[in-house]
Design a protein around this motif. Structure first.
Motif, PDB file in Angstrom:
ATOM      1  N   THR A 258       3.802   6.385   5.669  1.00  0.00           N
ATOM      2  CA  THR A 258       2.480   6.383   4.940  1.00  0.00           C
ATOM      3  C   THR A 258       2.571   7.882   4.147  1.00  0.00           C
ATOM      4  O   THR A 258       2.840   8.806   4.930  1.00  0.00           O
ATOM      5  CB  THR A 258       1.251   6.300   5.669  1.00  0.00           C
ATOM      6  OG1 THR A 258       1.266   5.068   6.475  1.00  0.00           O
ATOM      7  CG2 THR A 258       0.105   6.253   4.791  1.00  0.00           C
ATOM      8  N   SER A 418       3.804   3.101   2.230  1.00  0.00           N
ATOM      9  CA  SER A 418       2.417   3.075   1.547  1.00  0.00           C
ATOM     10  C   SER A 418       2.121   4.481   1.097  1.00  0.00           C
ATOM     11  O   SER A 418       2.361   5.373   1.796  1.00  0.00           O
ATOM     12  CB  SER A 418       1.281   2.724   2.533  1.00  0.00           C
ATOM     13  OG  SER A 418       0.115   3.075   2.240  1.00  0.00           O
ATOM     14  N   TRP A 444      -2.470  -0.745   1.694  1.00  0.00           N
ATOM     15  CA  TRP A 444      -1.398  -1.329   2.788  1.00  0.00           C
ATOM     16  C   TRP A 444      -1.747  -2.525   3.199  1.00  0.00           C
ATOM     17  O   TRP A 444      -2.779  -3.197   3.137  1.00  0.00           O
ATOM     18  CB  TRP A 444      -1.798  -0.402   3.760  1.00  0.00           C
ATOM     19  CG  TRP A 444      -1.026  -0.906   5.172  1.00  0.00           C
ATOM     20  CD1 TRP A 444       0.579  -0.429   5.203  1.00  0.00           C
ATOM     21  CD2 TRP A 444      -1.221  -1.798   6.205  1.00  0.00           C
ATOM     22  NE1 TRP A 444       1.078  -1.053   6.418  1.00  0.00           N
ATOM     23  CE2 TRP A 444      -0.060  -1.755   6.841  1.00  0.00           C
ATOM     24  CE3 TRP A 444      -2.199  -2.196   6.695  1.00  0.00           C
ATOM     25  CZ2 TRP A 444       0.048  -2.588   8.184  1.00  0.00           C
ATOM     26  CZ3 TRP A 444      -2.376  -3.142   7.684  1.00  0.00           C
ATOM     27  CH2 TRP A 444      -1.092  -3.010   8.585  1.00  0.00           C
TER      28      TRP A 444
END
Ligand code: NAD
Length: 483
Positions: A258, A418, A444
């Motif tokens: 992420t 993400s 996400w």
């Protein structure tokens, strides 16, 4: 307590049957640590029975009009939906996930998968090629007897996601759910006759991966295998399937990044990163377990994240307000706890969690692990390179796009990423350069079932999604005539 009255059965040739060898093993409820059902320990004999039934059923199912196949699949979706509460309770009990999560995602998607592929059954067709001297079209025909092997983290969702395209395309299926979470697959199989599936079209065999799973991969009459699970298992299946030249689709592990830039919508990014790290106790292949945060917002981001993590309600999966349930098994809990110890040895600074959580009452022996946050771990260390598949996230600061790209791409995996930024150009650059099959921008796990789904590198081979899965479960036949 005798478990004899709570036996899961195989579903072969349209009948619920005991394993031929009569052997069972225990099914444990992760929230309590207690056995509550018995699972068939099936072997080659059961597989042979299933293959025979599937081969007999194939010509009839292949020749069944796609619209009729679609009707039967929609009926099965309706039957699941009519028993929503029962399926939700069973999924939660079998897996340890909160009932609220099973009700929001697992079971509705389990049914929706049949609807999505029922649509494909009727719509799916081949291409046409018109040239000066020839006219061609492509037929897509079913493969024959195929198998699906699925994992425990999203039991019904992935079980149906794999079986639905196979059935829609006209194949007969031998499905093997995870031995860790077989209950909703069993419940589904008990509805197959009522939905209208002819005997032998859909067969479900339960048991151990190393026994019945390996028998499936080695069986010469099973022509394709769609597998979702760990990378090591995927490699074993790939090797076993090679001598038979079986078609193989592999959806494997991940170590997903992420990435939060300093211009991101701050609150959305914190909540998104927390959900990506801890949804389903961190047991989703898509979970973001490496959280890269731009250095200019790192301290503020860390503080907000920790505040949110402290609010996550751990508890009995049956309770409506529980957000974080049990990990799936004792063995898996021990594996995750061992990684937490490793992270400490590797120099990680523990910011939150880090322990097994002991609850009171019904769940006093359950396998609960606190949502755990580390920082200070170098990108190349084992904690940041290997798939933990539990509620453990590692916070890593970065200073530039180039630096974060190098770290994001440094693992053997490439499933999902993400990226949080309000700069559209940067988002596009990152999407192009991150090595993963899926890149989410400012979100996400936002899924459109028609889009290709799958991983690069050691995260897999092939893609799922309505179009891709229908391609996988069909063979192409080109028909050409002169002009
Ligand atoms: P696993 O590989 O242990 O088991 C998956 C399935 O394979 C089970 O049904 C198991 O019985 C069977 N199996 C095991 N050994 C086998 C063998 N030798 N031959 C044939 N079948 C065998 O995986 P798991 O622990 O159930 O699931 C967790 C893993 O799944 C994680 O690595 C996760 O990332 C991955 N996963 C990937 C995706 C994806 O879409 N890429 C989705 C969910 C989970």
């Amino acid at each position: 307590m005798s478990l004899d009255n709570n036996k899961i059965l195989n579903f072969i040739g349209g009948e619920l049957v005991e394993p031929i060898n009569g052997d069972y093993f225990e099914n444990i409820e992760p929230a309590t640590g207690k056995a509550y059902a018995l699972i068939p320990d099936s072997d080659e004999q059961d597989l042979e029975h299933a293959v025979t039934a599937a081969k007999q059923a194939f010509p009839g199912w292949r020749d069944t009009a796609p619209e009729k196949r679609a009707q039967i699949m929609i009926k099965l979706a309706e039957l699941i939906e009519a028993r929503m509460d029962e399926f939700v309770a069973a999924e939660s009990r079998d897996n340890g996930k909160p009932q609220s999560l099973a009700a929001a995602i697992d079971i509705p998607r389990g049914a929706a998968n049949f609807r999505a592929f029922a649509r494909m059954a009727a719509d799916f067709g081949g291409e046409r090629f018109e040239k000066d001297s020839s006219s061609s079209y492509v037929l897509r025909t079913p493969i024959g007897v195929v198998s699906t092997i699925s994992p425990w983290n999203l039991p019904l969702l992935l079980f149906t996601w794999k079986m639905a395209p196979a059935l829609a395309a006209g194949n007969c299926v031998i499905a093997k759910p995870s031995e860790v979470t077989p209950m909703t697959a069993y419940m589904l199989s008990a509805l197959a006759n009522e939905a209208g599936f002819p005997p032998g079209v859909l067969n479900v065999v339960h048991g151990m991966g190393a026994k019945i799973g390996a028998a499936i991969t080695n069986h010469p009459d099973i022509s394709a295998i769609s597998f979702t699970g760990g990378t090591a298992t995927g490699l074993a299946i790939y090797q076993a399937a090679a001598p038979h030249l079986k078609k193989v689709s592999l959806e494997l592990g991940g170590k997903n990044p992420t990435v939060v830039f300093d211009d991101a919508d701050f609150d959305a990014a914190v909540t998104g990163a927390k959900t990506a790290a801890f949804a389903n106790q961190g047991q989703i292949c898509l979970c973001g377990s490496r959280l890269f945060v731009h250095q200019d917002i790192y301290d503020r981001f860390k503080q907000s994240l920790l505040e949110q993590v402290a609010e996550i309600k751990i508890g009995d999966p049956q309770q409506a307000d529980t957000q974080h349930g049990a990990t799936v098994s004792e063995a898996h809990m021990e594996k995750v706890l061992a990684y937490i110890e490793l992270a400490k040895q590797e120099g990680g600074k523990l910011l939150a969690g880090g322990q097994r959580r002991m609850l009171q009452g019904r769940c006093q022996d359950g396998y609960f692990i606190e949502p755990t946050v580390f920082e200070n771990l170098p990108s190349g260390c084992r904690t940041n390179q290997e798939e933990i598949f539990g509620p453990v996230v590692s916070l890593i600061p970065f200073s530039s796009e180039q630096e974060v790209l190098e770290m994001a791409n440094s693992t053997p995996y490439g499933l999902a990423a993400s990226v949080w930024t309000q700069d559209q150009d940067r988002a596009a650059r990152m999407a192009e350069q991150i090595d993963s099959g899926i890149v989410w921008i400012n979100c996400w796990n936002l899924r459109d079932l028609d889009t290709p789904f799958g991983g690069m590198k050691k995260s897999g081979l092939g893609r799922e999604g309505t179009w891709d899965a229908m391609h996988f479960f069909t063979q192409q036949k080109t028909v050409t005539s002169p002009k």
